[in-house]
Design a protein around this motif. Sequence first.
Motif, PDB file in Angstrom:
ATOM      1  N   GLU A  30     -37.978  20.568  15.010  1.00 39.44           N
ATOM      2  CA  GLU A  30     -37.706  19.223  15.493  1.00 39.44           C
ATOM      3  C   GLU A  30     -38.237  18.202  14.501  1.00 39.44           C
ATOM      4  OE1 GLU A  30     -36.053  18.302  18.179  1.00 39.44           O
ATOM      5  OE2 GLU A  30     -35.678  20.359  18.821  1.00 39.44           O
ATOM      6  N   ILE A  31     -37.616  17.045  14.536  1.00 37.08           N
ATOM      7  CA  ILE A  31     -38.017  15.996  13.598  1.00 37.08           C
ATOM      8  C   ILE A  31     -39.468  15.591  13.817  1.00 37.08           C
ATOM      9  CG2 ILE A  31     -37.778  13.490  13.470  1.00 37.08           C
ATOM     10  CD1 ILE A  31     -35.028  13.752  12.675  1.00 37.08           C
ATOM     11  N   ASN A  32     -39.935  15.650  15.055  1.00 37.21           N
ATOM     12  CA  ASN A  32     -41.337  15.270  15.226  1.00 37.21           C
ATOM     13  C   ASN A  32     -42.301  16.416  14.966  1.00 37.21           C
ATOM     14  OD1 ASN A  32     -39.960  16.045  17.475  1.00 37.21           O
ATOM     15  ND2 ASN A  32     -40.615  14.347  18.742  1.00 37.21           N
ATOM     16  N   ALA A  56     -44.558   9.526   5.510  1.00 34.77           N
ATOM     17  CA  ALA A  56     -44.113   8.413   6.354  1.00 34.77           C
ATOM     18  C   ALA A  56     -44.669   8.576   7.759  1.00 34.77           C
ATOM     19  CB  ALA A  56     -42.591   8.382   6.396  1.00 34.77           C
ATOM     20  N   PRO A  58     -43.355   7.394  10.958  1.00 32.05           N
ATOM     21  CA  PRO A  58     -42.225   6.672  11.556  1.00 32.05           C
ATOM     22  C   PRO A  58     -42.641   5.880  12.786  1.00 32.05           C
ATOM     23  CG  PRO A  58     -41.743   9.019  11.331  1.00 32.05           C
ATOM     24  CD  PRO A  58     -43.161   8.834  10.984  1.00 32.05           C
ATOM     25  N   GLY A  59     -43.620   6.370  13.504  1.00 32.10           N
ATOM     26  CA  GLY A  59     -44.068   5.685  14.708  1.00 32.10           C
ATOM     27  C   GLY A  59     -44.538   4.277  14.423  1.00 32.10           C
ATOM     28  N   MET A  61     -43.342   2.451  12.029  1.00 32.28           N
ATOM     29  CA  MET A  61     -42.368   1.679  11.279  1.00 32.28           C
ATOM     30  C   MET A  61     -41.503   0.775  12.124  1.00 32.28           C
ATOM     31  SD  MET A  61     -41.081   4.222   8.404  1.00 32.28           S
ATOM     32  CE  MET A  61     -42.178   4.794   7.142  1.00 32.28           C
ATOM     33  N   SER A  62     -40.967   1.301  13.216  1.00 33.36           N
ATOM     34  CA  SER A  62     -39.997   0.480  13.929  1.00 33.36           C
ATOM     35  C   SER A  62     -40.637  -0.085  15.175  1.00 33.36           C
ATOM     36  CB  SER A  62     -38.776   1.312  14.296  1.00 33.36           C
ATOM     37  OG  SER A  62     -39.097   2.126  15.381  1.00 33.36           O
ATOM     38  N   THR A  64     -39.470  -0.205  18.190  1.00 31.22           N
ATOM     39  CA  THR A  64     -38.748   0.121  19.411  1.00 31.22           C
ATOM     40  C   THR A  64     -39.683   0.202  20.608  1.00 31.22           C
ATOM     41  OG1 THR A  64     -38.951   2.435  18.822  1.00 31.22           O
ATOM     42  CG2 THR A  64     -36.861   1.377  18.330  1.00 31.22           C
ATOM     43  N   LYS A  65     -40.917   0.554  20.338  1.00 30.43           N
ATOM     44  CA  LYS A  65     -41.859   0.677  21.456  1.00 30.43           C
ATOM     45  C   LYS A  65     -42.299  -0.705  21.923  1.00 30.43           C
ATOM     46  CE  LYS A  65     -42.214   4.924  22.238  1.00 30.43           C
ATOM     47  NZ  LYS A  65     -40.865   4.944  21.675  1.00 30.43           N
TER      48      LYS A  65
END
Lengths: 396, 555
Positions: A30-32, A56, A58-59, A61-62, A64-65
Motif C-alpha cells: 500500500e502507498i502508506n 516525502a 505526504p501527510g 503536504m496537502s 485535505t485534513k
Amino acid sequence: MTGVNRRIAAVSALWLALFPLLAGCWDRREINDIAIVLGTAVDKEGEMYRTTLQIALPGQMSGTKGGGGGTTGRKNWLMVSDVAETPKFATFKGQQMMSRLVNLSHRRVFIIGEKVARDGIQKLLDTMARDPDNRLTTLVLVAEGRADRVLNIESSLELVPAEAIREEAALFQRHPPTLKDVANILYDPGKDPMLPCISIAEMSSLDADNTNKAIRLDKLAVFRDDRLVGIADGELRDGLLLASGQSKDFKLLVPAPEGEGNLNVIFHHYAARLQPIFERERIRMRIIADGYGTVVENNSNFFMHRPEGIKKVEQAVNDAVRNRIEKAVRWLREKKSDAVGFGRAIHVRRPQEWHRMRKNWREEFSRADVEVVTMLDVENFGYNRAPFGKREEVLR
Amino acid sequence: MRDWRRKWRHRRMSMDDPHSGSGGGGSGGVKKGDSAGKNNEGHGGGQGGGGNGNGNADGGEPLQPSLAANEERLGHILQDCSDIAFRRFRIKDGREALLVYTEGIVDSAETHLHMLMPLLFFVDPGLAEKGADAAASQGVSLSQMRRIDSVEQAVEAVLSANVLLLVDGYAEGAAFNVKGGTRRSVQEPNSEVVIRGPREGFTENLRVNTALLRFKIKSPDLKMVRFVKGTYTRTDIVLAYIDGIADRKIVQEAKRRIEAIEINSVLESGYIEELIEDHPNSPFPQLQYTERPDTVAGQLLEGRFAILVDGTPFVMIGPITVWQLLQASEDYYERFYISNLIRWLRFGFALIALYLPALYVAVVTFHPDMLPTTLLLSVAAAREAIPFPALVEMLIMEVSFEALREAGIRLPKTVGQAVSILGALVVGQAAVEAGIVSAPVVIIVSLTGIASFTIPRFSLAITIRILRFVMIFAAAAFGLYGLVIATIMLVAHMCNLNSFGVPYLTGVAPFRGRDQQDIFIRTPWSRMNYMPGTYVQSRRKRTDQNTKQGVHESW
C-alpha cells in the motif's frame, strides 16, 4: 449436477485454492507503507560513505485534513542518513530507522558531495544498473561542499528541496544529465562528464536580522574520467555551456561598443557544432556557434538604431561569445578533461581516425588547436530607438 | 451455432411445465398457432386473420349444434371468470344466438354498433340456411373474422380479444376481432431519450408496435411472422425482418429457435431472450433491446431481425455485435462530426467504466512508480490516514454506489431527492472527512459512474459493471499483470461469442474493411454506400448511386 457444471465447479475451486498459495509472492504494497524517496545525497566521511535520503511526508503536504495544521515550522520532508562502507549499504542501514519501506522509484535527484566526486563517482553508479529499484532518469548533480547540507535547504517555491533542485536544473541547461547519460559518458573515452553543481547561497532577507538560505545552481563540475577536476563559474561556465550547446536562453552581458554602460542580450535560439579538421599532423577543432539573440536591455548611452550600430552590437556579442568559449576550452585542456566531447565528435565524423587516436586521446586533446567560429545575429532591438527615457542629445 | 443446439436441448428438458401433460388442447393450440403464423407469412398484417383454415384438424372437443349445450360447456370452462360476458339474444330472423367476450379487452362500442345492432335489426332472413359463419359474415360489419369449430378454439378466441358468436343449430361459431380496451398510448420512450430523433416509443400493444414499424418501412418486403407462446399467457410474438436484406439462414434459425420454445408464460421479451440466445452463460448481451421504433427500423434495414412481444414496449434485435451496443440512434441523425466525436467519447468512457477503478487499485498497491511524482504525493497524502487497503476502500465505494443507483431506480421520484442527498453528503463528503475513504477513490468512483451512464445500451452497461468488479479483483491480486491477463481472457471470450452465428466482434475480429465505415467512425451518409456485410444476403448498396446534393461543380 451435470458434467459441465461439475467441471466448472472444480475449476473455480482450483482457482480459489491457488490464491492463498500466492500470498507469499504478492508484492502488494500500500502507498502508506512506502517511504517515497525524492532525493539522495552521498558524502564521504573518512573512508565511509554517508547516504542521506530525502523522504516525502505526504501527510504534511496537502491541506485535505481539517483542523488547522498549516505549514508553520514543520517540514514536508524527512532526512534519514547513515554511514557505511558502501553507499547502498548505508541506505539499508537508514532503512532500519524507518517504519516504511524505502522506494527509490520517484527519486528526482542524486546529489554527489564534492569529496566523493573528487574520489570518483563510478563506485556510486554500479548499484544504479544492478538494483531495479533505481531509475536511470534520475538527475545527477554535484554539490559544492557537503551534499546533504544542500539537500536540506528549504525552498519556498516547491514542496521539497529535491523537486526544487530538479526544476532549477531544467532551467539551467538544455539537457540536464541523468544517471543514464553519466553512465554513457563514462563508457566513452571521447567525452568526460560535466555535471551541474549546486551550492548554498545566502540570500539577504527583507527581515534585517535574518538571512535566508537558498539552493543556487550556477556552476558546472567538470570531470576527468569519473573524478572531479574543477568547478567552473562565471565566464568559464558560460564558455562551457556555449561550447557544448547546453546553454538555455543564454543571457549575455556585453559592454556597449561605444559610450558607457552595458547591453543585455538573450539568445533564445542557439546551437553549437563541433567540426574536427585534420591537417597532416595536427587536428583542429572548430566550434561553430550559431544563433540569434534579442537585446532586452540597453543600459548605456549607445544609440543602436543605425546600420553600423547594429553591426557593432553584433560584433561585440560575437567577440564576447568567442572569448568565453576560447577561455573555457583553454581551461579544459589544462585540466585534460574533454567535457565538451571533441573526441566524440571525431568518433562520429572520422571513425577510422578515432580508433587510431582513442588510446592516447588525452594527449592529442591537449595538443589540438581550437578554432571558434561565431555566427551570432542580433535580430531584435526593441521598437524604441533610443534607450527608454533618455533624451537623444546625450547619446553617442 | 454448433453448441447452441446442445445447450438448447438441455435447457428444454429441464424446463418445468406441469401443465403440458393435462389439457392437450393447450399445447396443441400452441402448435396450431405456430402453423398459423407460418401460413400467414405472406401478408403479415392481420391478427388472427384466417389462419385457421385447416379447421378442426387436430381434434379437441367439437362444438355442439345445440346452443344451450355449447353455452353450458363454455360456462363450465370459464367458470368464476367474472370478466367474461355471455349475451344471449334473438337474431332478427328468430334464431337464438350467444355472444361471448371478455369485458375490457374488446371494444364494446364497436361490438354493439357492428354486431349486436345488425344482428338484432337488419339481418336478411334468407341467410338462415347458410350457417353461423355466413350469417355473421354478411350480417356483421367487422373485418377480422375466423371460423371456430372446437371448444378450445372458442375459449382461446374469447380470451384473446375476440367476440364469439354462436348461433343455435350450428356446430360452429364465428370469432370477430374487436380488440379494444385501454392500454398506454404512444409516448416518448423513457429509457432511451434523444435530443434529435423521433419522440415516439413502443407501447405494450403489439399491433401498435407493428404499426409503428410499418409507418417507417412501407415495403412489402417487411415481413412480420407471428408466433404464440406461453401456455397460460398465449402471448403474441412477431418476428420482423426485411426479406431480401436479412440473411435467410439467420431468419430461418431465429424462426426455428422461437418455434422450439416451450414455456408457461411470456410476460416480457426478456423471457424469449434468455431462451434463444447463443451463450446463456456469458455476461454479454447477445440481443439488443430497444423502445425506439426508429432504432428497430434502422436495424431491420441493416439486415437484422426484430422480435416484438405483446405486452412489452421492449423489442429485441439480433444478431448484434458489441459495436452496435456502443452506438446510439442519434449517431445517425446528427451530422457526422458530432456523432463521431460523441462516439469516441463513448468508447473512451466505456474503457474508463471498465478499467479505471482497477487501474487505480493496481497502481496504488503495486506500481506507485507509474504515477507522476506530484500526483503520487497527492494520492499518498489523501491515503495517509485511511485505515483500509486500497482494494477494500474501492469496494466499499463501488458497492455503495451500486446500491445507491439501485435505490434511486426503485424509489418514487419524491424520495429520490433524499437518496441523492444521502449519497452525496453522507457517503461522499462525510466518508472522506471522517478519513474512512480517500478523496481520489470518491473521484474515481463517481467518474466511473458517469462513464457507465454514457453507454447507450443498459444491458451492456450492466455487463461492464459486473466485469468492473472482476477487473478490480484481478488488479488487487496481481496488479497490472492481472489486469492484462483479465483483459486477454475477456477479449478471448468476446472473440468466442456469437449472436445467431455472427461473431460478436464482427468488423474488427474478423476484420472487414467495409464495416469500418460504421464502427469507430460513422462516415457521412453520402459515403456510407454499403450495408454491413455480415447480415446482408448480398453485398447490397445502400443507395443506388451517390446522391450527394448541393455540390456545385461549376464553382
